[in-house]
Write a protein that holds these residues in place. Structure first.
Motif, PDB file in Angstrom:
ATOM      1  N   GLN A 117       0.919  -1.116   0.002  1.00 38.28           N
ATOM      2  CA  GLN A 117      -0.103   0.240  -0.031  1.00 38.28           C
ATOM      3  C   GLN A 117       0.813   1.243  -0.083  1.00 38.28           C
ATOM      4  O   GLN A 117       0.554   2.197  -0.800  1.00 38.28           O
ATOM      5  CB  GLN A 117      -1.021  -0.008   1.130  1.00 38.28           C
ATOM      6  N   ALA A 118       2.015   1.191   0.886  1.00 35.77           N
ATOM      7  CA  ALA A 118       2.910   2.405   0.820  1.00 35.77           C
ATOM      8  C   ALA A 118       3.483   2.457  -0.524  1.00 35.77           C
ATOM      9  O   ALA A 118       3.530   3.738  -1.061  1.00 35.77           O
ATOM     10  CB  ALA A 118       3.838   2.265   1.806  1.00 35.77           C
ATOM     11  N   LEU A 119       3.951   1.693  -0.985  1.00 36.03           N
ATOM     12  CA  LEU A 119       4.639   1.738  -2.555  1.00 36.03           C
ATOM     13  C   LEU A 119       3.434   2.295  -3.597  1.00 36.03           C
ATOM     14  O   LEU A 119       3.821   3.122  -4.263  1.00 36.03           O
ATOM     15  CB  LEU A 119       5.074   0.225  -2.735  1.00 36.03           C
ATOM     16  N   ALA A 120       2.480   1.547  -3.398  1.00 35.57           N
ATOM     17  CA  ALA A 120       1.304   2.012  -4.220  1.00 35.57           C
ATOM     18  C   ALA A 120       1.016   3.756  -4.077  1.00 35.57           C
ATOM     19  O   ALA A 120       0.883   4.503  -5.318  1.00 35.57           O
ATOM     20  CB  ALA A 120       0.152   1.289  -4.193  1.00 35.57           C
ATOM     21  N   GLU A 121       0.957   4.350  -2.623  1.00 37.44           N
ATOM     22  CA  GLU A 121       0.759   5.450  -2.359  1.00 37.44           C
ATOM     23  C   GLU A 121       1.986   6.405  -3.030  1.00 37.44           C
ATOM     24  O   GLU A 121       1.731   7.518  -3.580  1.00 37.44           O
ATOM     25  CB  GLU A 121       0.543   5.635  -1.090  1.00 37.44           C
ATOM     26  N   GLN A 122       3.036   5.945  -3.053  1.00 35.46           N
ATOM     27  CA  GLN A 122       4.304   6.607  -3.601  1.00 35.46           C
ATOM     28  C   GLN A 122       4.251   6.615  -5.058  1.00 35.46           C
ATOM     29  O   GLN A 122       4.747   7.648  -5.694  1.00 35.46           O
ATOM     30  CB  GLN A 122       5.706   5.981  -3.245  1.00 35.46           C
ATOM     31  N   LEU A 123       3.923   5.393  -5.720  1.00 37.19           N
ATOM     32  CA  LEU A 123       4.070   5.446  -7.256  1.00 37.19           C
ATOM     33  C   LEU A 123       2.789   6.043  -7.911  1.00 37.19           C
ATOM     34  O   LEU A 123       3.012   6.570  -9.146  1.00 37.19           O
ATOM     35  CB  LEU A 123       4.039   3.830  -7.514  1.00 37.19           C
ATOM     36  N   ASP A 163      -0.081  -6.317  -7.894  1.00 34.99           N
ATOM     37  CA  ASP A 163      -1.106  -5.883  -6.690  1.00 34.99           C
ATOM     38  C   ASP A 163      -0.722  -4.268  -6.482  1.00 34.99           C
ATOM     39  O   ASP A 163      -1.573  -3.615  -6.553  1.00 34.99           O
ATOM     40  CB  ASP A 163      -0.809  -6.679  -5.629  1.00 34.99           C
ATOM     41  N   VAL A 164       0.681  -4.203  -6.640  1.00 34.66           N
ATOM     42  CA  VAL A 164       1.047  -2.677  -6.207  1.00 34.66           C
ATOM     43  C   VAL A 164       0.462  -1.870  -7.474  1.00 34.66           C
ATOM     44  O   VAL A 164      -0.021  -0.715  -7.292  1.00 34.66           O
ATOM     45  CB  VAL A 164       2.572  -2.537  -6.166  1.00 34.66           C
ATOM     46  N   LEU A 165       0.822  -2.117  -8.524  1.00 36.37           N
ATOM     47  CA  LEU A 165       0.381  -1.479  -9.780  1.00 36.37           C
ATOM     48  C   LEU A 165      -1.325  -1.273  -9.666  1.00 36.37           C
ATOM     49  O   LEU A 165      -1.754  -0.203 -10.246  1.00 36.37           O
ATOM     50  CB  LEU A 165       0.628  -1.982 -10.993  1.00 36.37           C
ATOM     51  N   ARG A 166      -2.182  -2.325  -9.535  1.00 41.77           N
ATOM     52  CA  ARG A 166      -3.471  -2.487  -9.405  1.00 41.77           C
ATOM     53  C   ARG A 166      -3.951  -1.350  -8.225  1.00 41.77           C
ATOM     54  O   ARG A 166      -4.820  -0.513  -8.635  1.00 41.77           O
ATOM     55  CB  ARG A 166      -4.163  -3.725  -8.974  1.00 41.77           C
ATOM     56  N   ARG A 167      -3.232  -1.446  -7.245  1.00 43.24           N
ATOM     57  CA  ARG A 167      -3.482  -0.251  -6.158  1.00 43.24           C
ATOM     58  C   ARG A 167      -3.290   0.991  -6.516  1.00 43.24           C
ATOM     59  O   ARG A 167      -4.126   2.016  -6.270  1.00 43.24           O
ATOM     60  CB  ARG A 167      -2.679  -0.848  -4.726  1.00 43.24           C
ATOM     61  N   ALA A 168      -2.123   1.217  -7.249  1.00 46.32           N
ATOM     62  CA  ALA A 168      -1.720   2.690  -7.496  1.00 46.32           C
ATOM     63  C   ALA A 168      -2.907   2.969  -8.717  1.00 46.32           C
ATOM     64  O   ALA A 168      -3.246   4.349  -8.468  1.00 46.32           O
ATOM     65  CB  ALA A 168      -0.415   2.651  -8.277  1.00 46.32           C
ATOM     66  N   MET A 199      -6.048   2.191  -8.575  1.00 49.52           N
ATOM     67  CA  MET A 199      -7.227   2.626  -7.918  1.00 49.52           C
ATOM     68  C   MET A 199      -6.985   4.077  -7.041  1.00 49.52           C
ATOM     69  O   MET A 199      -7.966   4.608  -7.258  1.00 49.52           O
ATOM     70  CB  MET A 199      -7.441   1.333  -6.768  1.00 49.52           C
ATOM     71  N   ILE A 200      -5.968   4.267  -6.699  1.00 50.57           N
ATOM     72  CA  ILE A 200      -5.406   5.488  -5.997  1.00 50.57           C
ATOM     73  C   ILE A 200      -5.728   6.588  -7.209  1.00 50.57           C
ATOM     74  O   ILE A 200      -6.350   7.648  -6.597  1.00 50.57           O
ATOM     75  CB  ILE A 200      -4.087   5.574  -5.510  1.00 50.57           C
ATOM     76  N   ILE A 201      -5.150   6.521  -8.229  1.00 54.60           N
ATOM     77  CA  ILE A 201      -5.307   7.266  -9.623  1.00 54.60           C
ATOM     78  C   ILE A 201      -6.859   7.628  -9.752  1.00 54.60           C
ATOM     79  O   ILE A 201      -7.507   8.900  -9.816  1.00 54.60           O
ATOM     80  CB  ILE A 201      -4.569   6.977 -10.576  1.00 54.60           C
ATOM     81  N   ALA A 202      -7.734   6.492  -9.823  1.00 48.93           N
ATOM     82  CA  ALA A 202      -9.012   6.628 -10.313  1.00 48.93           C
ATOM     83  C   ALA A 202      -9.761   7.290  -9.050  1.00 48.93           C
ATOM     84  O   ALA A 202     -10.809   8.231  -9.604  1.00 48.93           O
ATOM     85  CB  ALA A 202      -9.543   5.222 -10.324  1.00 48.93           C
ATOM     86  N   ALA A 203      -9.412   7.040  -7.930  1.00 46.11           N
ATOM     87  CA  ALA A 203     -10.156   7.780  -6.702  1.00 46.11           C
ATOM     88  C   ALA A 203      -9.944   9.304  -6.695  1.00 46.11           C
ATOM     89  O   ALA A 203     -10.790   9.980  -6.404  1.00 46.11           O
ATOM     90  CB  ALA A 203      -9.844   7.083  -5.311  1.00 46.11           C
ATOM     91  N   GLY A 204      -8.523   9.575  -6.965  1.00 46.50           N
ATOM     92  CA  GLY A 204      -8.167  10.994  -7.255  1.00 46.50           C
ATOM     93  C   GLY A 204      -9.130  11.802  -8.275  1.00 46.50           C
ATOM     94  O   GLY A 204      -9.391  12.940  -8.073  1.00 46.50           O
ATOM     95  N   ARG A 205      -9.023  11.034  -9.306  1.00 46.41           N
ATOM     96  CA  ARG A 205      -9.561  11.679 -10.523  1.00 46.41           C
ATOM     97  C   ARG A 205     -11.270  11.483 -10.280  1.00 46.41           C
ATOM     98  O   ARG A 205     -11.696  12.634 -10.497  1.00 46.41           O
ATOM     99  CB  ARG A 205      -9.680  10.801 -11.666  1.00 46.41           C
ATOM    100  N   ASP A 206     -11.824  10.974  -9.529  1.00 44.76           N
ATOM    101  CA  ASP A 206     -13.318  10.825  -9.077  1.00 44.76           C
ATOM    102  C   ASP A 206     -13.466  12.094  -8.282  1.00 44.76           C
ATOM    103  O   ASP A 206     -14.608  12.697  -8.274  1.00 44.76           O
ATOM    104  CB  ASP A 206     -13.622   9.648  -8.738  1.00 44.76           C
ATOM    105  N   ALA A 207     -12.772  12.302  -7.208  1.00 45.09           N
ATOM    106  CA  ALA A 207     -12.692  13.606  -6.448  1.00 45.09           C
ATOM    107  C   ALA A 207     -12.607  14.901  -6.981  1.00 45.09           C
ATOM    108  O   ALA A 207     -13.169  15.537  -6.361  1.00 45.09           O
ATOM    109  CB  ALA A 207     -11.619  13.127  -5.161  1.00 45.09           C
ATOM    110  N   ARG A 208     -12.099  14.854  -8.014  1.00 45.66           N
ATOM    111  CA  ARG A 208     -11.790  16.033  -8.583  1.00 45.66           C
ATOM    112  C   ARG A 208     -13.121  16.653  -9.153  1.00 45.66           C
ATOM    113  O   ARG A 208     -14.045  16.896  -9.445  1.00 45.66           O
ATOM    114  CB  ARG A 208     -10.761  16.112 -10.052  1.00 45.66           C
TER     115      ARG A 208
END
Length: 149
Positions: free
Chosen positions: A81-87, A133-138, A140-149
């Protein structure tokens, strides 16, 4: 931000070099040795030391971390999760600068399924489960950030 990208890139680099180098040899034990040696040398070269003792230390350290990665069989969930958040910011920025569209153009649904299966098999061949898994999580983080915009 730059430091986070470098740490994330370094983790992905180390987890990719060992299996890639090990794939050069068929037998399991020699493949392990080749993978560890190449990963250790790559780690030392990336640190750019001209002192032979420090270069040897970096090589030994790289071999030891490679062994730890093999023994632990990957990374734990919090590390992924930490790696996905950094990537995620790095991937989002790169995809904004160089957009790639993966639209499958097929005349039949069977062709689309076959193309998706081929891409899935290619990803499984290139990356291990933790990396996927890290790429999938990253993503998901990107998609969540775009939905929040």
């Amino acid at each position: 931000m730059v430091f986070a990208r470098e740490r994330a890139g370094g983790r992905m680099f180390r987890s990719a070099v060992l299996p890639a180098a090990a794939s050069w040899v068929r037998a399991v034990r020699p493949a392990l040795v080749v993978g560890l040696v190449v990963a250790g040398l790559a780690f030392a070269v990336m640190h750019g030391s001209t002192d032979p003792w420090l270069f040897g230390y970096y090589t030994l350290f790289g071999v030891c971390t490679g062994l730890m990665a093999i023994i632990s069989r990957g990374v734990d969930d919090s590390m992924r999760q930490a790696l996905a958040e950094q990537l995620a910011p790095f991937i989002d920025g790169a995809s904004a600068d160089h957009p790639v569209t993966l639209e499958l153009k097929a005349s039949a649904p069977r062709q689309v399924r076959a193309a998706k299966a081929a891409v899935g098999h290619a990803l499984e061949a290139l990356y291990n489960r933790a990396q996927i898994d890290v790429l999938r999580r990253a993503q998901m983080i990107i998609a969540a950030g775009r939905d929040a915009r």
